[in-house]
Enzyme design. Structure first.
Site, short mmCIF file in Angstrom:
data_model
loop_
_atom_site.label_atom_id
_atom_site.label_comp_id
_atom_site.label_asym_id
_atom_site.label_seq_id
_atom_site.Cartn_x
_atom_site.Cartn_y
_atom_site.Cartn_z
N LEU A 178 -0.71 1.73 3.39
CA LEU A 178 0.52 1.07 2.96
C LEU A 178 0.49 0.97 1.44
CD1 LEU A 178 1.08 -1.95 5.41
CD2 LEU A 178 2.62 -0.02 5.06
N ASP A 179 1.62 1.25 0.78
CA ASP A 179 1.71 1.12 -0.67
C ASP A 179 1.41 -0.32 -1.09
OD1 ASP A 179 2.43 3.74 -0.89
OD2 ASP A 179 4.57 3.36 -1.19
N PRO A 180 0.95 -0.52 -2.34
CA PRO A 180 0.71 -1.88 -2.83
C PRO A 180 1.92 -2.80 -2.66
CG PRO A 180 -0.19 -0.29 -4.37
CD PRO A 180 0.55 0.50 -3.34
#
Length: 322
Positions: free
Chosen positions: A68-70
């Site tokens: 998951l992206d930041p």
């Protein structure tokens, strides 16, 4: 795959002497071969979340299943020690997201709704610049997509898609189809395989539960957040083998159809399946060499192993039948 029908090829009863029901494993065993479903917060990378779990629980190894992206939140499974080895099976599972996008220009709600439906089915995407994969066009499937709410320039939507589908790219393409610019504001993963956000726990809850266990010898809270690896493969179709076949498979032998007790409907040749014991323990992940119908009647090799997940000593080499 929980909803698939089951067929019995040969009735068999599980031994009381060998193996353990996954939900009856000790906390020590689960910490060696289990996983958490973390509700990832906004900000840190998936690797940072995984590393934090490793440090806080003093584990040798952790690994997340599906980045998951930041700036994204939601369901992030994190494997512990040997539990990291189911990474590939779960990282490649279908996923569901809820997204919030902002349009540069306001558009009619019905136009947005109809345009979103155009993405259902096969989609061609090039991964965004920030992603770690090759920037080559590829095709990914969208199974479900819907508009949840449209307010002024904001679009709230839900999409269920094949692994490797980029919602950020979807939003950019949505803007292009609507003849405007669109930018992602928020993204939350609500499901991965059959793991839903209702099953996820915050990092703080996980650490608190671990401290209750280590400092107060109370394992109840930890049991509520710590899952056996079998839960990570619920989305795969399964084959259950007789106890007499377990040791050979755990030692790396391919699955012969004669060793099958039960199997799920709908298995296709080339599909990844989970090979289970009669107690519901994961023995191995494998590639099916025939369909469910063929497995029911054949005596040939039903599946070739991809990875073994059971200690070879769990079941005896030679099964003694009274």
């Amino acid at each position: 795959m929980e909803n698939a029908s089951w067929y019995t090829r040969e009735k068999a009863e599980p031994s009381e002497e060998y193996g353990t029901l996954p939900e009856k494993r000790s906390i020590e065993e689960l910490l060696q071969k289990g996983f958490f479903i973390v509700d990832k917060p906004f900000g840190p990378t998936s690797n940072q979340v995984s590393h934090w779990v490793k440090e806080e629980l003093d584990l040798k190894k952790t690994g997340h299943f599906g980045t998951l992206d930041p700036n994204a939140t939601g369901t992030l499974p994190v494997g512990l020690n040997q539990g990291t080895r189911v990474n590939n099976a779960l990282a490649q599972a279908d996923k569901e997201y809820v997204f919030l996008a902002e349009l540069e220009e306001e558009k009619p709600e019905e136009e947005i709704r109809e345009t979103l439906q155009e993405f259902k089915g096969a989609n061609k995407q090039t991964p965004p610049e920030k992603s770690a994969v090759k920037k080559e066009e590829r095709e990914r499937e969208v199974y479900e997509i819907e508009l949840l709410e449209a307010s002024e320039k904001e679009v709230l939507g839900r999409v269920k898609c094949e692994s490797g589908f980029y919602v950020r790219v979807l939003i950019k393409q949505l803007g292009e189809k609507l003849d405007t610019q669109a930018e992602m504001q928020e993204l939350r993963r609500t499901q991965q395989g059959q793991l839903a956000e209702k099953d996820a726990d915050t990092l703080q809850d996980i650490v608190d539960a671990y401290h209750f266990y280590t400092e107060e010898d109370d394992e109840q809270a930890l049991r509520e957040v710590l899952h056996p690896i079998e839960k990570a493969v619920n989305h795969l179709r399964k084959v259950v083998v007789k106890d007499s076949a377990v040791n050979a498979i755990a030692n790396g032998a391919d699955l012969g159809a004669a060793g099958i007790s039960q199997l799920q409907d709908g298995i296709e040749k080339g599909e990844q399946i989970a090979i289970m014991t009669l107690k519901g323990e994961l023995i191995a992940l494998a590639e099916a060499q025939m369909t469910s119908e063929q497995m029911y009647d054949s005596e040939e090799t039903a599946a070739t192993l991809n990875s073994v997940h059971m200690d070879p000593e769990t079941y005896p080499k030679r099964w003694k039948q009274e």
